[in-house]
Design a protein around this motif. Structure first.
Motif, PDB file in Angstrom:
ATOM      1  N   VAL A   1      -9.348   0.874  -1.849  1.00 33.98           N
ATOM      2  CA  VAL A   1      -9.478   1.967  -0.879  1.00 33.98           C
ATOM      3  C   VAL A   1      -8.619   3.149  -1.339  1.00 33.98           C
ATOM      4  N   ASP A   2      -7.403   2.864  -1.758  1.00 29.99           N
ATOM      5  CA  ASP A   2      -6.500   3.914  -2.239  1.00 29.99           C
ATOM      6  C   ASP A   2      -7.078   4.599  -3.475  1.00 29.99           C
ATOM      7  N   LEU A   3      -7.594   3.823  -4.412  1.00 27.49           N
ATOM      8  CA  LEU A   3      -8.189   4.384  -5.626  1.00 27.49           C
ATOM      9  C   LEU A   3      -9.368   5.287  -5.262  1.00 27.49           C
ATOM     10  N   ALA A   4     -10.193   4.861  -4.333  1.00 30.69           N
ATOM     11  CA  ALA A   4     -11.343   5.670  -3.919  1.00 30.69           C
ATOM     12  C   ALA A   4     -10.895   7.007  -3.331  1.00 30.69           C
ATOM     13  N   LYS A   5      -9.788   6.991  -2.599  1.00 32.95           N
ATOM     14  CA  LYS A   5      -9.272   8.244  -2.048  1.00 32.95           C
ATOM     15  C   LYS A   5      -8.837   9.190  -3.159  1.00 32.95           C
ATOM     16  N   TRP A   6      -8.199   8.654  -4.195  1.00 31.84           N
ATOM     17  CA  TRP A   6      -7.804   9.495  -5.327  1.00 31.84           C
ATOM     18  C   TRP A   6      -9.033  10.047  -6.042  1.00 31.84           C
ATOM     19  N   LEU A   7     -10.011   9.186  -6.283  1.00 32.70           N
ATOM     20  CA  LEU A   7     -11.191   9.605  -7.044  1.00 32.70           C
ATOM     21  C   LEU A   7     -12.060  10.603  -6.273  1.00 32.70           C
TER      22      LEU A   7
ATOM     23  N   MET B   1       8.381  -4.271   2.822  1.00 28.55           N
ATOM     24  CA  MET B   1       7.550  -3.108   2.610  1.00 28.55           C
ATOM     25  C   MET B   1       6.151  -3.421   3.139  1.00 28.55           C
ATOM     26  N   SER B   2       5.532  -2.425   3.773  1.00 29.50           N
ATOM     27  CA  SER B   2       4.185  -2.643   4.301  1.00 29.50           C
ATOM     28  C   SER B   2       3.163  -1.841   3.486  1.00 29.50           C
ATOM     29  N   CYS B   3       1.941  -2.312   3.518  1.00 29.83           N
ATOM     30  CA  CYS B   3       0.830  -1.700   2.802  1.00 29.83           C
ATOM     31  C   CYS B   3       0.598  -0.288   3.350  1.00 29.83           C
ATOM     32  N   PRO B   4       0.496   0.721   2.480  1.00 33.64           N
ATOM     33  CA  PRO B   4       0.286   2.087   2.958  1.00 33.64           C
ATOM     34  C   PRO B   4      -1.108   2.315   3.553  1.00 33.64           C
ATOM     35  N   ILE B   5      -2.028   1.393   3.342  1.00 39.64           N
ATOM     36  CA  ILE B   5      -3.385   1.547   3.864  1.00 39.64           C
ATOM     37  C   ILE B   5      -3.525   0.887   5.240  1.00 39.64           C
ATOM     38  N   CYS B   6      -3.082  -0.369   5.371  1.00 42.37           N
ATOM     39  CA  CYS B   6      -3.324  -1.100   6.622  1.00 42.37           C
ATOM     40  C   CYS B   6      -2.048  -1.586   7.324  1.00 42.37           C
ATOM     41  N   ASP B   7      -0.892  -1.359   6.749  1.00 36.61           N
ATOM     42  CA  ASP B   7       0.410  -1.742   7.316  1.00 36.61           C
ATOM     43  C   ASP B   7       0.707  -3.238   7.316  1.00 36.61           C
ATOM     44  N   LYS B   8      -0.113  -4.070   6.667  1.00 38.16           N
ATOM     45  CA  LYS B   8       0.214  -5.489   6.531  1.00 38.16           C
ATOM     46  C   LYS B   8       1.322  -5.646   5.484  1.00 38.16           C
ATOM     47  N   GLU B   9       1.897  -6.829   5.430  1.00 40.77           N
ATOM     48  CA  GLU B   9       2.929  -7.128   4.437  1.00 40.77           C
ATOM     49  C   GLU B   9       2.319  -7.072   3.033  1.00 40.77           C
ATOM     50  N   THR B  10       3.042  -6.520   2.081  1.00 37.81           N
ATOM     51  CA  THR B  10       2.502  -6.389   0.728  1.00 37.81           C
ATOM     52  C   THR B  10       2.468  -7.725  -0.008  1.00 37.81           C
TER      53      THR B  10
END
Length: 60
Positions: A25-31, A1-10
């Protein structure tokens, strides 16, 4: 599975992200409201139309 933000390995510690940075970064997008679930509710559509009409116009 890859990171939904940067596509690196999780990283299991931050799954589904690769790092704390990407999780933040993901949390900031939600907020900030960048992520939203679309609504087909007529009341929501009417409210959005009223807000758009009353928003100040910005020059291009």
């Amino acid at each position: 599975m890859s990171c939904p933000i940067c596509d690196k390995e999780t990283d299991p510690k931050y799954r589904p992200f690769c790092s704390k940075r990407c999780a933040d970064v993901d949390l900031a997008k939600w907020l900030s409201g960048s992520y939203a679930i679309p609504s087909e509710d007529p009341e929501d559509l009417e409210e959005a139309a009223r807000e758009a009409e009353s928003a100040p116009k910005r020059p291009h």
